[in-house]
Design an enzyme around this catalytic site. Sequence first.
Site, short mmCIF file in Angstrom:
data_model
loop_
_atom_site.label_atom_id
_atom_site.label_comp_id
_atom_site.label_asym_id
_atom_site.label_seq_id
_atom_site.Cartn_x
_atom_site.Cartn_y
_atom_site.Cartn_z
N TYR A 109 -20.13 -16.10 30.95
CA TYR A 109 -20.41 -14.99 32.16
C TYR A 109 -20.44 -13.59 31.44
CZ TYR A 109 -19.98 -11.82 35.83
OH TYR A 109 -20.17 -10.71 36.75
N GLU A 197 -25.69 -7.69 34.41
CA GLU A 197 -24.86 -8.99 34.62
C GLU A 197 -25.84 -9.98 34.14
OE1 GLU A 197 -24.55 -10.84 38.56
OE2 GLU A 197 -22.38 -10.90 38.15
#
Length: 386
Positions: A109, A197
């Site tokens: 992530y 993101e």
Amino acid sequence: MNIHEHQAKQILKKYGVSVPKGDFAFTVNELIEKAKKIKTEKYVLKAQIHAGGRGKAGGVKILNNIEELTDAAKEMLGKTLITHQTGPNGKEVKRLYIEESSKIKKEFYLSCLIDRATSKIAFISSDQGGMDIEEVAKKSPEKIITTKLDYLEDIDEESCKKIIKIFNLKDNATQQGINLIKSIYKMFISTDANLVEINPLILTEDDNLICLDAKMNFDDNSIYRQPEIQSLRDLNEEDPSEIEASKHDLAYIKLDGSIGCMVNGAGLAMATMDIIKLFGQEPANFLDVGGGASKEKVSAAFKIILSDSNVKGILINIFGGIMRCDILAQGVVEAAKEININVPLVVRLAGTNYKEGKLILDNSGLKIISASDLSDAASKIVKAIK
Ligand code: ADP
Ligand code: MG
């Protein structure tokens, strides 16, 4: 402003970041034609909506051949996807994305955003990326690290290493990781982004770093100087009343309650929403008409508020600073005469020329309940809609 995954990946690519080869389409035929041009073992079909969580909701499919892809695309296009980010009504899939499949060794992530509390740029990284990042955040937050940086033209090598340390990369991939952070930083600053993101960022079986998903949000206040970004806006993904509001330069956000609010100033708008809650009701919207509310603006605001069928009453709360209450009152009266306001209307005016403003409202012949202060206004509108 949000953009689609395929658009975000194009931007990343422009900044030198590795993304899978892919293309988007609005129809199944177009998609299949484009898919045939991609050399891949398997096809990854992805619904393009402005929301994440698609994988778990059937919005990401891995297909073995063109036949399977055709069937999956027919099913996905036009379907309403309900994910944990769409809200209960879901979002209709109007465009599809097809890309090559990657062989995943690990899912990470990575995100970059503005940390308002410290006025810094924050990178968040974790080696537990993928579809369960929300669970990781809840159950083992220590597996997610945040690196905050001063706002500078460039990012230094040391900070890059700090951000990617948790990925535990080997030789070649380490350099790719450093370059990736540099590119994302550069992209973030030059496009006035609020959020980038990448989830998942993957390490492939042959040890390359690739962005498999990308989400981006840009600052609306500086979008005027980002024509390329602005051209990516997809109005299909936005609330129609919010689009209408932005045309009239009104700051409007639809909410779920029953009391429509028309207020000047964001702080006063927040306070108005709070006090409605305090008196036991919920606001139907946030609406800041701004400093110079003309008749046109006030009527647009009325129309937008009334287009929401949940609205059972309207509360106008104006503090006349630069704006004069008599001008506003005139605008309210003219707009109210033009539009059929079929719900109770409470008006509270304070500040410059409030007496003159009140007189205009009182003499207008309209059914307007006037209020003296915030509490009085909130209690009156709550009572009026019962
Ligand atoms: P969302 O975050 O909306 O669920 P993602 O794009 O992150 O959608 O996809 C969900 C999952 O699907 C990823 O975590 C990854 O495991 C898999 N996936 C996505 N794109 C690819 C791809 N090109 N190749 C292989 N697997 C993929
Ligand atoms: Mg994702």
